[in-house]
Design a protein around this motif. Structure first.
Motif, PDB file in Angstrom:
ATOM      1  N   MET A 143      23.358  -4.942  13.296  1.00  0.00           N
ATOM      2  CA  MET A 143      23.443  -4.124  12.084  1.00  0.00           C
ATOM      3  C   MET A 143      23.285  -4.936  10.812  1.00  0.00           C
ATOM      4  SD  MET A 143      24.074  -0.774  12.451  1.00  0.00           S
ATOM      5  CE  MET A 143      24.998  -0.350  10.999  1.00  0.00           C
ATOM      6  N   GLN A 144      23.700  -6.200  10.847  1.00  0.00           N
ATOM      7  CA  GLN A 144      23.630  -6.990   9.617  1.00  0.00           C
ATOM      8  C   GLN A 144      22.193  -7.281   9.181  1.00  0.00           C
ATOM      9  OE1 GLN A 144      25.567 -10.801  10.084  1.00  0.00           O
ATOM     10  NE2 GLN A 144      24.814 -10.984  12.178  1.00  0.00           N
ATOM     11  N   PHE A 145      21.237  -7.018  10.059  1.00  0.00           N
ATOM     12  CA  PHE A 145      19.842  -7.247   9.717  1.00  0.00           C
ATOM     13  C   PHE A 145      19.144  -5.984   9.197  1.00  0.00           C
ATOM     14  CE2 PHE A 145      20.913 -10.437  12.930  1.00  0.00           C
ATOM     15  CZ  PHE A 145      20.700 -11.571  12.175  1.00  0.00           C
ATOM     16  N   LEU A 146      19.847  -4.841   9.220  1.00  0.00           N
ATOM     17  CA  LEU A 146      19.277  -3.599   8.694  1.00  0.00           C
ATOM     18  C   LEU A 146      19.344  -3.588   7.179  1.00  0.00           C
ATOM     19  CD1 LEU A 146      20.566  -0.614  10.849  1.00  0.00           C
ATOM     20  CD2 LEU A 146      18.225  -1.434  10.611  1.00  0.00           C
ATOM     21  N   HIS A 147      18.289  -3.141   6.558  1.00  0.00           N
ATOM     22  CA  HIS A 147      18.237  -3.030   5.098  1.00  0.00           C
ATOM     23  C   HIS A 147      17.575  -1.704   4.729  1.00  0.00           C
ATOM     24  CE1 HIS A 147      19.503  -7.159   4.709  1.00  0.00           C
ATOM     25  NE2 HIS A 147      18.563  -7.518   5.570  1.00  0.00           N
ATOM     26  N   TRP A 151      13.347   1.180   9.517  1.00  0.00           N
ATOM     27  CA  TRP A 151      13.452   2.336  10.408  1.00  0.00           C
ATOM     28  C   TRP A 151      14.438   1.995  11.505  1.00  0.00           C
ATOM     29  CZ3 TRP A 151      11.246   6.971   9.453  1.00  0.00           C
ATOM     30  CH2 TRP A 151      10.291   7.013   8.430  1.00  0.00           C
ATOM     31  N   ALA A 152      15.264   2.968  11.905  1.00  0.00           N
ATOM     32  CA  ALA A 152      16.283   2.743  12.928  1.00  0.00           C
ATOM     33  C   ALA A 152      16.382   3.947  13.846  1.00  0.00           C
ATOM     34  CB  ALA A 152      17.631   2.475  12.271  1.00  0.00           C
ATOM     35  N   ARG A 153      16.750   3.679  15.097  1.00  0.00           N
ATOM     36  CA  ARG A 153      16.947   4.740  16.093  1.00  0.00           C
ATOM     37  C   ARG A 153      18.443   4.875  16.355  1.00  0.00           C
ATOM     38  NH1 ARG A 153      13.456   6.783  19.517  1.00  0.00           N
ATOM     39  NH2 ARG A 153      12.048   5.018  19.253  1.00  0.00           N
ATOM     40  N   ILE A 154      18.920   6.092  16.367  1.00  0.00           N
ATOM     41  CA  ILE A 154      20.322   6.376  16.685  1.00  0.00           C
ATOM     42  C   ILE A 154      20.478   6.263  18.206  1.00  0.00           C
ATOM     43  CG2 ILE A 154      22.147   8.111  16.600  1.00  0.00           C
ATOM     44  CD1 ILE A 154      20.721   9.223  14.075  1.00  0.00           C
ATOM     45  N   LEU A 159      22.830  13.020  17.841  1.00  0.00           N
ATOM     46  CA  LEU A 159      21.492  12.746  17.332  1.00  0.00           C
ATOM     47  C   LEU A 159      20.844  11.526  17.996  1.00  0.00           C
ATOM     48  CD1 LEU A 159      22.156  13.393  13.537  1.00  0.00           C
ATOM     49  CD2 LEU A 159      21.074  14.933  15.181  1.00  0.00           C
ATOM     50  N   SER A 160      21.357  11.150  19.177  1.00  0.00           N
ATOM     51  CA  SER A 160      20.789   9.968  19.834  1.00  0.00           C
ATOM     52  C   SER A 160      19.296  10.167  20.066  1.00  0.00           C
ATOM     53  CB  SER A 160      21.501   9.666  21.152  1.00  0.00           C
ATOM     54  OG  SER A 160      21.275  10.668  22.083  1.00  0.00           O
ATOM     55  N   SER A 161      18.557   9.104  19.939  1.00  0.00           N
ATOM     56  CA  SER A 161      17.096   9.025  20.073  1.00  0.00           C
ATOM     57  C   SER A 161      16.352   9.434  18.811  1.00  0.00           C
ATOM     58  CB  SER A 161      16.571   9.828  21.267  1.00  0.00           C
ATOM     59  OG  SER A 161      17.132   9.333  22.451  1.00  0.00           O
ATOM     60  N   GLU A 162      17.047   9.999  17.816  1.00  0.00           N
ATOM     61  CA  GLU A 162      16.387  10.338  16.561  1.00  0.00           C
ATOM     62  C   GLU A 162      16.095   9.057  15.787  1.00  0.00           C
ATOM     63  OE1 GLU A 162      15.269  13.220  15.524  1.00  0.00           O
ATOM     64  OE2 GLU A 162      16.107  14.385  17.168  1.00  0.00           O
ATOM     65  N   VAL A 163      14.973   9.033  15.078  1.00  0.00           N
ATOM     66  CA  VAL A 163      14.574   7.879  14.273  1.00  0.00           C
ATOM     67  C   VAL A 163      14.581   8.291  12.812  1.00  0.00           C
ATOM     68  CG1 VAL A 163      12.709   6.245  13.785  1.00  0.00           C
ATOM     69  CG2 VAL A 163      13.162   6.951  16.144  1.00  0.00           C
ATOM     70  N   THR A 172      30.120  -4.294   5.589  1.00  0.00           N
ATOM     71  CA  THR A 172      31.548  -4.579   5.740  1.00  0.00           C
ATOM     72  C   THR A 172      32.182  -3.700   6.807  1.00  0.00           C
ATOM     73  OG1 THR A 172      32.126  -3.050   3.957  1.00  0.00           O
ATOM     74  CG2 THR A 172      31.815  -5.374   3.362  1.00  0.00           C
ATOM     75  N   VAL A 173      31.655  -2.482   6.988  1.00  0.00           N
ATOM     76  CA  VAL A 173      32.188  -1.594   8.030  1.00  0.00           C
ATOM     77  C   VAL A 173      31.179  -1.341   9.142  1.00  0.00           C
ATOM     78  CG1 VAL A 173      33.870  -0.440   6.548  1.00  0.00           C
ATOM     79  CG2 VAL A 173      31.571   0.493   6.744  1.00  0.00           C
ATOM     80  N   GLY A 174      29.987  -1.930   9.031  1.00  0.00           N
ATOM     81  CA  GLY A 174      28.974  -1.789  10.076  1.00  0.00           C
ATOM     82  C   GLY A 174      28.356  -0.412  10.128  1.00  0.00           C
ATOM     83  N   SER A 175      28.019   0.161   8.977  1.00  0.00           N
ATOM     84  CA  SER A 175      27.414   1.486   8.985  1.00  0.00           C
ATOM     85  C   SER A 175      26.102   1.482   8.208  1.00  0.00           C
ATOM     86  CB  SER A 175      28.362   2.526   8.396  1.00  0.00           C
ATOM     87  OG  SER A 175      28.494   2.329   7.010  1.00  0.00           O
ATOM     88  N   ALA A 176      25.286   2.467   8.512  1.00  0.00           N
ATOM     89  CA  ALA A 176      24.018   2.661   7.810  1.00  0.00           C
ATOM     90  C   ALA A 176      23.811   4.155   7.607  1.00  0.00           C
ATOM     91  CB  ALA A 176      22.865   2.077   8.616  1.00  0.00           C
ATOM     92  N   THR A 177      23.182   4.505   6.503  1.00  0.00           N
ATOM     93  CA  THR A 177      22.829   5.891   6.229  1.00  0.00           C
ATOM     94  C   THR A 177      21.341   6.034   6.475  1.00  0.00           C
ATOM     95  OG1 THR A 177      24.556   6.019   4.558  1.00  0.00           O
ATOM     96  CG2 THR A 177      22.855   7.725   4.497  1.00  0.00           C
ATOM     97  N   LEU A 178      20.982   7.047   7.268  1.00  0.00           N
ATOM     98  CA  LEU A 178      19.580   7.269   7.604  1.00  0.00           C
ATOM     99  C   LEU A 178      19.100   8.579   7.005  1.00  0.00           C
ATOM    100  CD1 LEU A 178      19.535   6.413  11.425  1.00  0.00           C
ATOM    101  CD2 LEU A 178      19.084   4.890   9.507  1.00  0.00           C
ATOM    102  N   ASP A 179      17.843   8.605   6.611  1.00  0.00           N
ATOM    103  CA  ASP A 179      17.179   9.821   6.175  1.00  0.00           C
ATOM    104  C   ASP A 179      16.404  10.319   7.393  1.00  0.00           C
ATOM    105  OD1 ASP A 179      16.084  11.862   4.717  1.00  0.00           O
ATOM    106  OD2 ASP A 179      14.653  10.592   3.640  1.00  0.00           O
ATOM    107  N   LEU A 180      16.818  11.471   7.935  1.00  0.00           N
ATOM    108  CA  LEU A 180      16.221  12.004   9.153  1.00  0.00           C
ATOM    109  C   LEU A 180      15.392  13.244   8.836  1.00  0.00           C
ATOM    110  CD1 LEU A 180      19.369  11.864  11.459  1.00  0.00           C
ATOM    111  CD2 LEU A 180      17.446  10.283  11.497  1.00  0.00           C
ATOM    112  N   ASN A 181      14.341  13.452   9.619  1.00  0.00           N
ATOM    113  CA  ASN A 181      13.538  14.662   9.549  1.00  0.00           C
ATOM    114  C   ASN A 181      13.813  15.437  10.827  1.00  0.00           C
ATOM    115  OD1 ASN A 181      11.657  16.667   9.318  1.00  0.00           O
ATOM    116  ND2 ASN A 181       9.912  15.285   9.027  1.00  0.00           N
TER     117      ASN A 181
END
Length: 185
Positions: A143-147, A151-154, A159-163, A172-181
């Protein structure tokens, strides 16, 4: 008041189980270990660490998991069981869990590591001890390499498999916010 102070000091110094620690002194100095039990008396903490001393011939300086099939006196080996599953063995007074040595260190000789580098826990990963903790460590490390903009897959949940595209991260809490279609929305 001294009692309360001692209780607060003890609660702050207690390591969670499981957790990662770096050993600060002795033969295992610099090694990453997994907390097994932090409720031992005299500020001792039991950790699982890859071996440095082997009960069979190995090259000097080797670090590895115990290979029970190489133990010289198989009659002196007893299994450690959890239910019907063999999770380790005892040999000459030492305990090994999934090939990792169970060893006690004084709390002051350990330093908490929140997210160790994957290379530092390679042998822990190979052992497979506490798979859910290992998986969460790998996810936290990755997760620390996500910016934002990646693009990321859940991988878990409804929502598993959604990109989706990463819009923000909170390392700090290991989370990311994704914009999903989802279905065109």
């Amino acid at each position: 008041m001294d009692e309360e102070g001692e209780m607060v000091k003890h609660s702050c110094s207690k390591l969670p189980n499981p957790a990662w620690v770096r050993i600060k002194h002795g033969k295992y100095k610099g090694d990453i270990a997994q907390v097994f039990n932090s409720d031992l008396p005299n500020d001792l903490v039991a950790v699982l660490v890859p071996l440095r001393d082997f009960p069979y011939p190995m090259s000097r300086g080797s670090r590895s998991l115990l290979d029970p099939s190489r133990l010289p006196n198989r009659d002196a080996v007893s299994n450690i069981n959890h239910g019907d599953e063999v999770i380790g063995c005892k040999y000459k007074g030492e305990r090994y869990y999934m090939g990792l040595l169970l060893h006690n260190f004084h709390h002051d000789h350990l330093e908490r590591v929140v997210c160790p580098h994957i290379n530092d826990i390679e042998l822990h990963l190979r052992s497979g001890w506490d798979k859910s903790f290992l998986e969460s460590t790998v996810v936290a490390f990755s997760m620390q390499f996500l910016h934002a903009g990646d693009w990321a897959r859940i991988i878990k949940g409804d929502l598993s498999s959604e990109v989706g595209k990463v819009t923000s991260t909170d390392h700090t809490v290991g989370s990311a916010t994704l914009d999903l279609n989802l279905s065109g929305h």
